[in-house]
Structure formats: C-alpha cells, structure tokens
Motif scaffolding. Sequence first.
Motif, PDB file in Angstrom:
ATOM      1  N   THR A 255       0.827  -1.211   0.000  1.00  0.00           N
ATOM      2  CA  THR A 255       0.000   0.000   0.000  1.00  0.00           C
ATOM      3  C   THR A 255       0.864   1.265   0.000  1.00  0.00           C
ATOM      4  OG1 THR A 255      -0.080  -0.038   2.415  1.00  0.00           O
ATOM      5  CG2 THR A 255      -1.902  -1.123   1.225  1.00  0.00           C
ATOM      6  N   THR A 256       2.180   1.084   0.016  1.00  0.00           N
ATOM      7  CA  THR A 256       3.088   2.251   0.046  1.00  0.00           C
ATOM      8  C   THR A 256       3.398   2.733  -1.374  1.00  0.00           C
ATOM      9  OG1 THR A 256       4.092   1.448   2.085  1.00  0.00           O
ATOM     10  CG2 THR A 256       5.372   3.033   0.787  1.00  0.00           C
ATOM     11  N   VAL A 257       3.387   4.043  -1.551  1.00  0.00           N
ATOM     12  CA  VAL A 257       3.776   4.615  -2.844  1.00  0.00           C
ATOM     13  C   VAL A 257       5.294   4.498  -2.969  1.00  0.00           C
ATOM     14  CG1 VAL A 257       3.839   6.701  -4.262  1.00  0.00           C
ATOM     15  CG2 VAL A 257       1.853   6.250  -2.800  1.00  0.00           C
ATOM     16  N   SER A 258       5.742   3.667  -3.914  1.00  0.00           N
ATOM     17  CA  SER A 258       7.189   3.450  -4.044  1.00  0.00           C
ATOM     18  C   SER A 258       7.805   4.369  -5.096  1.00  0.00           C
ATOM     19  CB  SER A 258       7.480   1.994  -4.391  1.00  0.00           C
ATOM     20  OG  SER A 258       6.812   1.638  -5.582  1.00  0.00           O
ATOM     21  N   PRO A 285       1.814   5.438   2.579  1.00  0.00           N
ATOM     22  CA  PRO A 285       0.531   5.130   1.946  1.00  0.00           C
ATOM     23  C   PRO A 285      -0.142   6.418   1.453  1.00  0.00           C
ATOM     24  CG  PRO A 285       0.719   4.042   4.083  1.00  0.00           C
ATOM     25  CD  PRO A 285       1.848   5.027   3.994  1.00  0.00           C
ATOM     26  N   LEU A 286      -0.922   6.276   0.407  1.00  0.00           N
ATOM     27  CA  LEU A 286      -1.615   7.434  -0.167  1.00  0.00           C
ATOM     28  C   LEU A 286      -2.888   7.696   0.640  1.00  0.00           C
ATOM     29  CD1 LEU A 286      -1.267   9.330  -2.613  1.00  0.00           C
ATOM     30  CD2 LEU A 286      -2.675   7.726  -3.932  1.00  0.00           C
ATOM     31  N   THR A 287      -3.003   8.889   1.181  1.00  0.00           N
ATOM     32  CA  THR A 287      -4.214   9.250   1.928  1.00  0.00           C
ATOM     33  C   THR A 287      -4.772  10.551   1.361  1.00  0.00           C
ATOM     34  OG1 THR A 287      -3.026  10.612   3.540  1.00  0.00           O
ATOM     35  CG2 THR A 287      -3.254   8.239   4.054  1.00  0.00           C
ATOM     36  N   ASP A 288      -6.060  10.789   1.606  1.00  0.00           N
ATOM     37  CA  ASP A 288      -6.676  12.029   1.116  1.00  0.00           C
ATOM     38  C   ASP A 288      -5.973  13.253   1.701  1.00  0.00           C
ATOM     39  OD1 ASP A 288      -8.487  10.610  -0.349  1.00  0.00           O
ATOM     40  OD2 ASP A 288     -10.076  10.696   1.156  1.00  0.00           O
ATOM     41  N   ALA A 289      -5.731  13.212   2.992  1.00  0.00           N
ATOM     42  CA  ALA A 289      -5.115  14.371   3.651  1.00  0.00           C
ATOM     43  C   ALA A 289      -3.684  14.580   3.143  1.00  0.00           C
ATOM     44  CB  ALA A 289      -5.115  14.169   5.163  1.00  0.00           C
ATOM     45  N   GLY A 290      -2.937  13.490   3.017  1.00  0.00           N
ATOM     46  CA  GLY A 290      -1.557  13.598   2.544  1.00  0.00           C
ATOM     47  C   GLY A 290      -1.494  14.145   1.130  1.00  0.00           C
ATOM     48  N   LEU A 291      -2.401  13.707   0.302  1.00  0.00           N
ATOM     49  CA  LEU A 291      -2.429  14.156  -1.089  1.00  0.00           C
ATOM     50  C   LEU A 291      -2.802  15.640  -1.174  1.00  0.00           C
ATOM     51  CD1 LEU A 291      -2.156  13.541  -4.061  1.00  0.00           C
ATOM     52  CD2 LEU A 291      -4.387  12.404  -3.995  1.00  0.00           C
ATOM     53  N   ARG A 292      -3.796  16.032  -0.414  1.00  0.00           N
ATOM     54  CA  ARG A 292      -4.194  17.450  -0.405  1.00  0.00           C
ATOM     55  C   ARG A 292      -3.042  18.330   0.093  1.00  0.00           C
ATOM     56  NH1 ARG A 292      -9.228  15.754   1.593  1.00  0.00           N
ATOM     57  NH2 ARG A 292      -8.541  16.289   3.708  1.00  0.00           N
ATOM     58  N   ASP A 293      -2.365  17.877   1.140  1.00  0.00           N
ATOM     59  CA  ASP A 293      -1.241  18.665   1.688  1.00  0.00           C
ATOM     60  C   ASP A 293      -0.110  18.790   0.663  1.00  0.00           C
ATOM     61  OD1 ASP A 293      -2.583  18.956   4.015  1.00  0.00           O
ATOM     62  OD2 ASP A 293      -1.391  17.508   5.165  1.00  0.00           O
ATOM     63  N   ALA A 294       0.166  17.686  -0.018  1.00  0.00           N
ATOM     64  CA  ALA A 294       1.257  17.699  -1.010  1.00  0.00           C
ATOM     65  C   ALA A 294       0.923  18.641  -2.160  1.00  0.00           C
ATOM     66  CB  ALA A 294       1.496  16.281  -1.526  1.00  0.00           C
ATOM     67  N   ALA A 295      -0.326  18.599  -2.628  1.00  0.00           N
ATOM     68  CA  ALA A 295      -0.733  19.488  -3.731  1.00  0.00           C
ATOM     69  C   ALA A 295      -0.656  20.951  -3.288  1.00  0.00           C
ATOM     70  CB  ALA A 295      -2.138  19.128  -4.193  1.00  0.00           C
ATOM     71  N   ALA A 296      -1.110  21.206  -2.061  1.00  0.00           N
ATOM     72  CA  ALA A 296      -1.070  22.589  -1.551  1.00  0.00           C
ATOM     73  C   ALA A 296       0.374  23.065  -1.431  1.00  0.00           C
ATOM     74  CB  ALA A 296      -1.775  22.671  -0.205  1.00  0.00           C
ATOM     75  N   ALA A 297       1.271  22.184  -0.971  1.00  0.00           N
ATOM     76  CA  ALA A 297       2.681  22.564  -0.822  1.00  0.00           C
ATOM     77  C   ALA A 297       3.286  22.898  -2.182  1.00  0.00           C
ATOM     78  CB  ALA A 297       3.453  21.432  -0.155  1.00  0.00           C
ATOM     79  N   GLU A 298       2.927  22.138  -3.200  1.00  0.00           N
ATOM     80  CA  GLU A 298       3.462  22.397  -4.534  1.00  0.00           C
ATOM     81  C   GLU A 298       3.048  23.783  -5.032  1.00  0.00           C
ATOM     82  OE1 GLU A 298       5.495  20.213  -6.195  1.00  0.00           O
ATOM     83  OE2 GLU A 298       5.816  21.905  -7.549  1.00  0.00           O
ATOM     84  N   VAL A 323      -3.809  12.109  -9.415  1.00  0.00           N
ATOM     85  CA  VAL A 323      -3.156  11.055  -8.625  1.00  0.00           C
ATOM     86  C   VAL A 323      -4.196  10.046  -8.146  1.00  0.00           C
ATOM     87  CG1 VAL A 323      -1.855  10.560  -6.518  1.00  0.00           C
ATOM     88  CG2 VAL A 323      -1.215  12.511  -7.945  1.00  0.00           C
ATOM     89  N   ASN A 324      -5.337  10.533  -7.702  1.00  0.00           N
ATOM     90  CA  ASN A 324      -6.384   9.610  -7.248  1.00  0.00           C
ATOM     91  C   ASN A 324      -6.855   8.687  -8.364  1.00  0.00           C
ATOM     92  OD1 ASN A 324      -6.825   9.859  -4.480  1.00  0.00           O
ATOM     93  ND2 ASN A 324      -8.035  11.729  -4.726  1.00  0.00           N
TER      94      ASN A 324
END
Length: 339
Positions: A255-258, A285-298, A323-324
């Motif tokens: 489940t980890t993004v490699s 692992p890919l999570t909704d919160a992690g993905l949103r945070d990463a996009a916002a950081a970019e 990504v989703n």
Amino acid sequence: MEAISYERATDVAAALRAVREPGAMFIGGGTNLLDLMKGGVARPSKLVDITRLGGELDAISTLPNGGLHIGALVRNSDAANHPLVREGYPLLAQALLAGASAQLRNMATVGGNLMQRTRCPYFYDTAFSACNKRLPGSGCSAIEGHNRSHAIFGASAQCIAVNPSDMSVALAALDASVHVAGDEGKRIIPFSEFHRLPQDRPDVDTTLRPGELITAVRLPPSGFAQHAYYLKLRDRASYAFALVSAAAALQFDGTTVSNLRIALGGVAHKPWRATHAEQMLVGRPLTDAGLRDAAAAELREAHPQRENHFKVTLAERAIVRAVNVAAGRSGHANAGVIA
Ligand code: SF4
C-alpha cells in the motif's frame, strides 16, 4: 511577397546540410509552423522538408533495455494508437489523444509537438508590437494585458507565456530523453532540460542548438502501465489548450507509494514537475489528507498573474484528481482518456 525556397531532404546528413543556410527551417507536419508563417510571425527564407527521412525517424520500437524508441517523424495519432505506447505507456497515449483535433494529430509529428510555440495571443497577433518572444526587447503585452491563460510558475519580467504541449507533460513525468543530431554529432538531452524557462531570452524555447534536428524521443523501461492518468482541464471539451493539466504516474509496494511522478501543463514556459508533491508522497501510503497537503505545498510557490489566480486552485485540485484516478481511488474524469 517574400520568396521561400524548398528542399526535400532524403537523409539526416542532407537535412543538416540544407538547414545551414541563414533563414532556413525544418518543416515536418507543419501544423504550427504554417500558422506562424501565415501570420507573419515566422519568416523562413527556406523550408527543409524532413518528412521523407524515414528509417528510425519513422519507427516505434522496443529498445534493448526494455525502453521505447519513438522516431521524431511518427505522427501523433500513430504514436497514441501504437500498441507499445497504449499498453506500456498509457500516460503518453492519453496525453497525445488530449491534444488538438484528430485531423491535426494525423499530421503533427512527435518532434514537431516538442517544438510547438506558445499560444499566447499577443505572440500570434503582429498588431501588438510588444512581445519579447516575437520581437526581443519590445516588451510583453501580456503582463499588463489579458493573462488568464498564462504562467503561474517560472515566469520572468520578460515573458509569462506557457508551453502548450500535452504530450510534453507526459514525457516530463516519464523522464523521457530527446535525441538530436547536429553538425557536431549526436547528443541526448534529458527531457527536463529540453524546454527552458523564459528568463531574459524568451525568444528561445528550447536548448536545441542552431541547426540541430530532433531524431527521436526515448522512454525508460518503466512506463507506469498500471497506474497512470492524464487530466486536462480546458474551456471546452476538445480542440482547446489546457488551462491546467496534470500527468500522474505511480507504483506501489503493497500500500506504500514506491515511485511517483507528477507533471503539470499550462502553468509554465515548460512542463512543470511537481517535485515537492512527489517527495511528500513517496514512501508512505496514499491518503486524502496527505495528497491534499502535497498538492497545496506544490502550489505554495506559485506566482499567478492578475487574471489567473484561479489556476492555483485548479492546479492543486488537478494534482489531487489525477493522482487519485491514477491510483485507482477514483473514476476517470475527462474525455482525453482511452476507453
Ligand atoms: Fe510575448 Fe511572452 Fe509576453 Fe506573450 S507572454 S506577449 S509570448 S513576451
């Protein structure tokens, strides 16, 4: 009326010789160059037709290392529909099919797609005298003018235009390389170094040297065949350039993004790799919160123009959506996808 001479080259060496003449330009499918010539933006004194060079320039084949060779003269539609591309590199097939119209894809070549010029309206309209890309040193009409479609990353005080290619966004995500031939021999340009930011030379779009000819694009063995998606957001459903696009490709270890690649289109003078977001998402692992945070950081480092603050939110959401979908966590969202 200006006279233009024409020469059809039959091999790469002859093409390189023919283009040495001052004012000479290569012509392949001509889908961008002829528009530029009709508008008086490009004024070549000689056209060197490279469409009959044949051989590897027309071929798509598997490389000994398992990667893919795509000749520079392969038509966009042929590349998009080739089994090796569709099955091994679906991200590239999707991006190609999201570009232009079927008629244009039938004419446009892979090499020409790399060389297409910005669609900034001031660049195409010679009634506007200020355009540093068209007339170096003349100014930039877009900075104080209409700039809804312009850059939010990497712009300069000289030019805020964006690269219009969909194909190039996928190639940036896939870590392609551009193979070129010139008078000094052959060389390989990593895709991230092929297109350039405008800086103080917005008239120069790429790192190609004068007289060099693109012979091929090559892709590494991993095409992210299982998890890839190209999302193109535009004002109408077809035959429009991207306001924002996002190419996403992933690999998982359990489940980890490699491995993860994200590239954005419609936001900069070159395809924009979302490296901050990539680094935040790999190894967990890919999570909704992690993905949103990463996009916002970019997008935190974006510098929108007066009319395009909406692109910041649009790009952020495009990263999350692409990504989703690539990860199989959400359904397909746009018409550029292969059924
Ligand atoms: Fe010209 Fe670039 Fe300004 Fe557009 S953004 S008017 S291409 S200098």
